[in-house]
Scaffold this motif. Structure first.
Motif, short mmCIF file in Angstrom:
data_model
loop_
_atom_site.label_atom_id
_atom_site.label_comp_id
_atom_site.label_asym_id
_atom_site.label_seq_id
_atom_site.Cartn_x
_atom_site.Cartn_y
_atom_site.Cartn_z
N GLY A 172 16.21 0.18 -4.71
CA GLY A 172 16.95 -1.00 -5.13
C GLY A 172 16.05 -2.06 -5.72
N GLY A 173 14.74 -1.74 -5.86
CA GLY A 173 13.81 -2.67 -6.47
C GLY A 173 13.08 -3.58 -5.50
N GLU A 174 13.31 -3.41 -4.19
CA GLU A 174 12.63 -4.25 -3.21
C GLU A 174 11.32 -3.60 -2.77
OE1 GLU A 174 13.69 -7.25 -2.22
OE2 GLU A 174 15.35 -7.05 -3.63
N LEU A 175 10.33 -4.43 -2.44
CA LEU A 175 9.05 -3.91 -1.96
C LEU A 175 9.26 -3.20 -0.63
CD1 LEU A 175 5.94 -3.82 -2.40
CD2 LEU A 175 5.81 -5.86 -0.96
N ALA A 176 8.87 -1.94 -0.55
CA ALA A 176 9.05 -1.15 0.67
C ALA A 176 7.73 -0.93 1.40
CB ALA A 176 9.67 0.20 0.34
N ALA A 177 6.64 -0.77 0.66
CA ALA A 177 5.36 -0.41 1.28
C ALA A 177 4.24 -0.68 0.29
CB ALA A 177 5.37 1.07 1.69
N VAL A 178 3.02 -0.49 0.74
CA VAL A 178 1.83 -0.57 -0.13
C VAL A 178 0.96 0.64 0.19
CG1 VAL A 178 -0.27 -1.84 -0.68
CG2 VAL A 178 1.87 -3.08 -0.31
N LEU A 179 0.53 1.33 -0.85
CA LEU A 179 -0.40 2.45 -0.71
C LEU A 179 -1.80 1.97 -1.07
CD1 LEU A 179 -1.00 5.44 -0.19
CD2 LEU A 179 -0.39 5.90 -2.57
N ASP A 180 -2.74 2.16 -0.16
CA ASP A 180 -4.09 1.65 -0.35
C ASP A 180 -5.10 2.78 -0.17
OD1 ASP A 180 -6.09 -0.95 -0.02
OD2 ASP A 180 -6.67 0.70 1.30
N ILE A 181 -6.12 2.78 -1.03
CA ILE A 181 -7.24 3.71 -0.89
C ILE A 181 -8.50 2.86 -0.81
CG2 ILE A 181 -7.30 4.05 -3.40
CD1 ILE A 181 -8.44 6.83 -2.89
N SER A 182 -9.26 3.01 0.29
CA SER A 182 -10.41 2.14 0.54
C SER A 182 -11.62 2.96 0.94
CB SER A 182 -10.08 1.14 1.67
OG SER A 182 -9.06 0.26 1.30
N ALA A 183 -12.78 2.34 0.80
CA ALA A 183 -14.04 2.97 1.21
C ALA A 183 -14.95 1.93 1.83
CB ALA A 183 -14.72 3.63 0.01
N LEU A 184 -15.74 2.39 2.81
CA LEU A 184 -16.68 1.48 3.47
C LEU A 184 -17.82 1.10 2.55
CD1 LEU A 184 -16.87 3.28 6.94
CD2 LEU A 184 -15.79 1.07 6.48
N HIS A 185 -18.18 2.00 1.63
CA HIS A 185 -19.29 1.75 0.70
C HIS A 185 -18.94 2.32 -0.66
CE1 HIS A 185 -21.70 0.70 4.22
NE2 HIS A 185 -21.32 1.84 4.77
N SER A 186 -19.47 1.73 -1.72
CA SER A 186 -19.18 2.20 -3.07
C SER A 186 -20.23 1.67 -4.03
CB SER A 186 -17.80 1.71 -3.52
OG SER A 186 -17.81 0.31 -3.69
N PRO A 187 -20.29 2.22 -5.25
CA PRO A 187 -21.19 1.64 -6.26
C PRO A 187 -20.82 0.18 -6.54
CG PRO A 187 -20.37 3.79 -6.96
CD PRO A 187 -19.59 3.41 -5.74
N GLU A 188 -21.78 -0.61 -6.97
CA GLU A 188 -21.53 -2.04 -7.18
C GLU A 188 -20.56 -2.34 -8.31
OE1 GLU A 188 -23.99 -6.18 -8.00
OE2 GLU A 188 -25.05 -4.37 -7.36
N PRO A 189 -20.63 -1.67 -9.48
CA PRO A 189 -19.70 -2.04 -10.56
C PRO A 189 -18.25 -1.79 -10.16
CG PRO A 189 -21.53 -0.70 -11.39
CD PRO A 189 -21.59 -0.64 -9.90
N LYS A 190 -17.40 -2.75 -10.44
CA LYS A 190 -15.98 -2.62 -10.10
C LYS A 190 -15.30 -1.52 -10.90
CE LYS A 190 -11.90 -5.56 -9.38
NZ LYS A 190 -11.40 -6.96 -9.40
N ILE A 191 -15.83 -1.23 -12.09
CA ILE A 191 -15.25 -0.19 -12.94
C ILE A 191 -15.31 1.17 -12.26
CG2 ILE A 191 -17.41 0.35 -14.15
CD1 ILE A 191 -13.89 0.14 -15.71
#
Length: 649
Positions: A172-191
């Motif tokens: 119906g177009g309402e926000l139901a949830a958020v899917l997130d992918i995260s890491a404790l460490h990563s390369p510095e460039p945001k790209i």
């Protein structure tokens, strides 16, 4: 305070208070800077104060999970598919509700302590008002997919993290949830997180579309795509229409395509939106070639390829099973019960889940037949021709449980056989793994089992490469796992992996099909022994009057003993095990006694006592005869001081 943290806080204060040098472009995304300002101005967060992760207690987490139970089960398959794409790359997946509370989680259990400390864990609250600028909270605030990378975070304690999230909208177009992918460490460039952002968007689209299909199975569904090749298999835009051709649901891409001036297309006629009348939808069924199934968006003239999926032509009622009197249960489940309402309700719910991949948890007292139900679920499923492997977690020594479950390579430890061992989990590949008394599994083994459930792979002892495994896991316990979780003796994340659905098998004393069960067990024994077994009225009364603290297992043992000592197959009171013989006043329980039948004018206490006697003190059967609930019978028994003979001191 280290210099990097101090510099971060200094930049954050300058941006949030508007003290940015004029004419100097910011290196931050505007969406991040706006979030920083909200954190200070609206949420009143202090950038100099680090915050511990806020993880909800089990009771509150259960409330959040229960509120989106059906959506959660459906979305789980999307999470598992995405995690298989990134396994081994250091990522964890979070699915939060629309408030930012993590209701599902997949990650490498090897890093459990680090993930919990970082808040990347089941039950963590990532609302922007609590956690500051972060992928989940800022995604909720803006309804946009985004990456919050390292120093983008408001809270300096989150600087090591990189988090990418996308909103999941309902039909119906309402926000139901958020899917997130995260890491404790990563390369510095945001790209470096660009691919993660695209993958999250892709799987959010899959989850939204699957949710639409699930919600509108009995309505017209129209799939649309600008690509002829993907119109059917992976459509961009999906709509659900009611019988009058009005839009009743859509995925988010369809919303963006059809919304005008921010007004939702919900309730609009299909003919208003496209150059196609509702009655012409039959032209877009799959029988026509894709290139002949085109239409245009009226507002822009955009050409799209379409496929229409009509609703089922006939609604199949449950009564279409005449051979079993309308009973829709698969045969393996149908024969588990003799008509007891509570058990039949459990079986009806179980029948809907026999072919899903979700793990199941069976709860019940010792001896109630939990393994029998698990075997019935296996036989009723598409896995019926594959192995059913039962493991008693309480019977395996702690030092052997991992080698028994996961197997080992030749010579991997002292005492290992030269040929190695496959392990019970791999033995069950393609079939069902039944973990009996799962509440008694050691914590160290629970961690490795969690990996099997999360990643569908197992690593035998002494082997470095994991082996894929396809198993349906059914756990069983007589313990209260929630209390074990609170006591720190059972992993909370494993509990939530196992309880995709929970079935409680009623104890035998509460079942109303005792006579049916006795007849069935005697018939099985008669077929095995070639002897026709019969019960005298006194023996049957003894069996009916016993409380059966050992449940079905105790009943089986009692009947096995009675059959073994009976003379010519006739089982008398003396053939019944002694503890069962003396558990009630059987001579006072005639099946019929015309002289004592109550009249309608009798005292209600007398009438209730007589109804209980006539139904052999079975509360469920008495309640059905009176047309009331079992709780009503129990309440009246307490009120009138009525105690069953086998419960009396």
């Amino acid at each position: 305070m280290d210099s990097a943290r101090a510099a971060h806080i200094d930049e954050l204060v300058r941006v949030s208070t508007g003290r940015v040098s004029a004419g100097v472009p910011s290196a931050r995304d505007p969406i991040i800077e706006n979030s920083w300002r909200r954190c200070v101005a609206d949420h009143k967060l202090d950038p100099t104060v680090g915050r511990e992760p806020h993880i909800l207690p089990q009771e509150r987490l259960r409330e959040h999970r229960d509120a989106m139970d059906e959506f959660l089960r459906m979305a789980r398959f999307g999470l598992e598919a995405l995690y298989r794409q990134v396994a081994g790359m250091g990522y964890v997946l979070l699915l939060t509700d629309s408030n930012g509370v993590t209701v599902d989680f997949i990650g490498d259990p090897t890093f459990d302590n680090h993930l919990r400390r970082a808040g990347l864990y089941l039950g963590s609250d990532w609302n922007e008002g609590h956690a500051g600028t972060c992928a989940v909270g800022t995604c909720i605030a803006t309804a946009q997919a985004l990456t919050v990378h390292q120093t983008d975070h408001f809270d300096a304690t989150h600087i090591p993290l990189t988090c990418t999230a996308a909103p999941v909208f309902d039909s119906g177009g309402e926000l139901a949830a958020v899917l997130d992918i995260s890491a404790l460490h990563s390369p510095e460039p945001k790209i470096s997180q660009y691919l993660a952002l695209q993958m999250v968007r892709t799987y959010v689209h899959k989850i939204e579309t699957a949710n639409l299909y699930n919600n509108f199975r009995r309505d017209w569904v129209v799939k649309l795509s600008a690509s002829q090749e993907f119109a059917e298999v992976d459509p961009d835009f999906v709509l659900a229409l009611d019988g009058g051709g009005r839009v009743v649901g859509f995925n988010h891409k369809a919303h963006d395509l059809l919304a005008e001036d921010g007004v939702s297309p919900l309730g609009r006629s299909f003919a208003e939106l496209f150059d196609c009348e509702v009655d012409d939808l039959v032209r877009f069924v799959r029988s026509l070639p894709t290139e002949q199934r085109t239409l245009r968006l009226r507002r822009t003239g955009l050409p799209l390829f379409a496929q229409a999926m009509p609703p089922p032509a006939v609604s199949l009622p449950r009564a279409q099973a005449p051979e079993h009197g309308g009973d829709p249960l698969p045969e393996p489940l149908r024969v588990v019960s003799g008509g007891d309402p509570a058990l039949k309700a459990v079986l009806a719910r179980a029948a809907k889940l026999v072919n899903t991949r979700m793990s199941l948890l069976i709860h019940g007292e010792t001896g109630t037949g939990k393994e029998h139900l698990a075997k019935a679920l296996h036989k009723a499923s598409i896995r019926r021709n594959k192995p059913f492997v039962a493991v008693n977690c309480a019977a395996l020594p702690e030092n052997l449980i991992e080698s028994e479950l996961f197997g080992y390579e030749p010579g991997s430890f002292t005492g290992a056989t030269a040929r190695g061992k496959k392990g019970l989990i791999l033995e069950a590949d393609g079939g069902t793994l039944f973990l009996d008394e799962i509440g008694d599994m050691p914590l160290s083994s629970q961690t490795r089992l969690l990996r099997v459930l999360a990643e569908r792979e197992v690593t035998p002892i002494g082997r470095t490469k994991a082996v894929s495994v396809d198993v349906r896991v059914i756990g069983a316990t007589h313990r209260d796992l929630v209390e074990l979780v609170k006591a720190g003796r059972f992993r909370d994340d494993l509990y939530f992996r196992l309880n995709g659905a929970v079935f409680t098998v009623p104890p035998l004393r509460q079942r109303g099909d005792l006579d049916w069960l006795i007849e069935r067990l005697l018939a099985e024994r008669a077929e095995r022994d070639g002897v026709g077994y019969r019960l005298t009225p006194a023996a049957l009364a003894a069996l009916r009057g016993h409380g059966w603290p050992g449940n079905v297992r105790e009943l089986v043992n009692a009947l096995d003993y009675a059959c073994a000592v009976s003379d010519g197959g006739l089982i008398d009171l003396g053939d019944i095990p002694e503890p069962v013989q003396h558990s009630g006043l059987f001579q006072a329980w005639p099946a019929e006694d015309a002289a004592e039948k109550p009249s309608t004018e009798e005292d209600p206490a007398i009438r209730l006592r007589e109804m209980l006697r006539r139904h052999h003190w079975n509360v469920s059967a008495t309640a059905r005869a009176l047309g009331v609930d079992r709780s009503t019978v129990h309440r009246q028994m307490r009120r009138f001081g009525i105690v069953a003979p086998h419960r009396a001191e």
